[in-house]
Scaffold this motif. Structure first.
Motif, short mmCIF file in Angstrom:
data_model
loop_
_atom_site.label_atom_id
_atom_site.label_comp_id
_atom_site.label_asym_id
_atom_site.label_seq_id
_atom_site.Cartn_x
_atom_site.Cartn_y
_atom_site.Cartn_z
N UNK A 248 -12.73 -6.18 13.62
CA UNK A 248 -13.25 -5.03 12.88
C UNK A 248 -13.69 -4.02 13.93
N UNK A 249 -13.13 -2.81 13.86
CA UNK A 249 -13.41 -1.83 14.91
C UNK A 249 -14.24 -0.64 14.44
N UNK A 250 -14.28 -0.38 13.13
CA UNK A 250 -15.01 0.80 12.69
C UNK A 250 -15.21 0.83 11.19
N UNK A 251 -15.84 1.91 10.75
CA UNK A 251 -16.13 2.09 9.34
C UNK A 251 -15.39 3.29 8.78
N UNK A 252 -14.94 3.15 7.56
CA UNK A 252 -14.30 4.25 6.85
C UNK A 252 -14.86 4.30 5.44
N UNK A 253 -14.58 5.40 4.76
CA UNK A 253 -15.10 5.58 3.41
C UNK A 253 -13.95 5.96 2.48
N UNK A 254 -14.00 5.44 1.27
CA UNK A 254 -13.01 5.82 0.27
C UNK A 254 -13.36 7.21 -0.25
N UNK A 255 -12.38 8.11 -0.23
CA UNK A 255 -12.62 9.46 -0.75
C UNK A 255 -11.80 9.77 -2.01
N UNK A 256 -10.85 8.92 -2.31
CA UNK A 256 -10.09 9.10 -3.55
C UNK A 256 -9.67 7.73 -4.06
N UNK A 257 -9.86 7.48 -5.35
CA UNK A 257 -9.50 6.19 -5.92
C UNK A 257 -7.99 6.11 -6.13
N UNK A 258 -7.53 4.96 -6.62
CA UNK A 258 -6.10 4.67 -6.65
C UNK A 258 -5.22 5.67 -7.38
N UNK A 259 -4.11 6.03 -6.76
CA UNK A 259 -3.08 6.87 -7.38
C UNK A 259 -1.73 6.39 -6.87
#
Length: 160
Positions: A62-73
């Motif tokens: 695990x190298x870093x953190x990300x955030x979800x900005x748009x749900x599934x499409x």
DNA sequence: GCCAACGTTGGC
DNA sequence: GCCAACGTTGGC
């Protein structure tokens, strides 16, 4: 807010690649596994946080953190015959495959290697440890805190 | 590069 | 709908 672990081969798409996108937003496409697809389509929401994991290298971590900005499409690469992720069974009406958009958040001060994760008795239930090849995995609140702490982000864990 | 694990496909 | 064959993932 839920937590996830996303796997990627850094030779294909790395955490650095995510960071260098102009708007730091990237569609997470090409997932072709039904269990992972279900998470992408049904469960993952904007604001959810992601552990960014590098696989298929000498020291997977695990190298870093990300955030979800748009749900599934719908994953449009499935409809594109020129894409390596093309799926002839997918149509605009029945896309089959889905993607989400992610945003770079930050690099862990210290990468949390699979080796260290396996050594931690509190993390043995993670799909990662159970040798699952699942590329999109749920992470519990407890696991999230432990991995961030192992990655040198104690402050962030306490701040939540 | 090897190979075990495991998800998917397709014949029956 | 079972299950063997096959393909892919991913740690080592």
């Amino acid at each position: 807010m839920a937590h996830w672990l996303f796997k990627t081969e850094p030779g294909c798409f790395s955490f650095d690649d995510l960071k260098t996108r102009p708007d730091m937003t990237e569609p997470w496409d090409g997932v072709r596994n039904f269990q992972a697809r279900n998470f992408l389509r049904d469960t993952i929401q904007p604001g959810d946080m992601v552990l960014f994991y590098h696989s298929n290298i000498a020291a997977p971590a695990v190298v870093g953190l990300a955030e979800i900005v748009r749900s599934g499409y719908p994953d449009t690469t499935a409809l594109n015959p020129n894409s390596e992720h093309f799926d002839p069974k997918a149509t605009a009406e029945r896309p089959i495959w889905y993607m989400v958009d992610v945003r770079y958040v930050e690099l862990l001060p210290r990468a949390v290697t699979l080796e260290r994760i396996k050594q931690n008795p509190l993390l043995t239930d993670m799909p990662l440890v159970k040798r699952s090849r699942l590329s999109i995995q749920p992470v519990t609140e407890a696991e999230w805190r432990i991995i961030l702490t192992m990655g040198g982000m104690e402050e962030r864990v306490k701040g939540r």
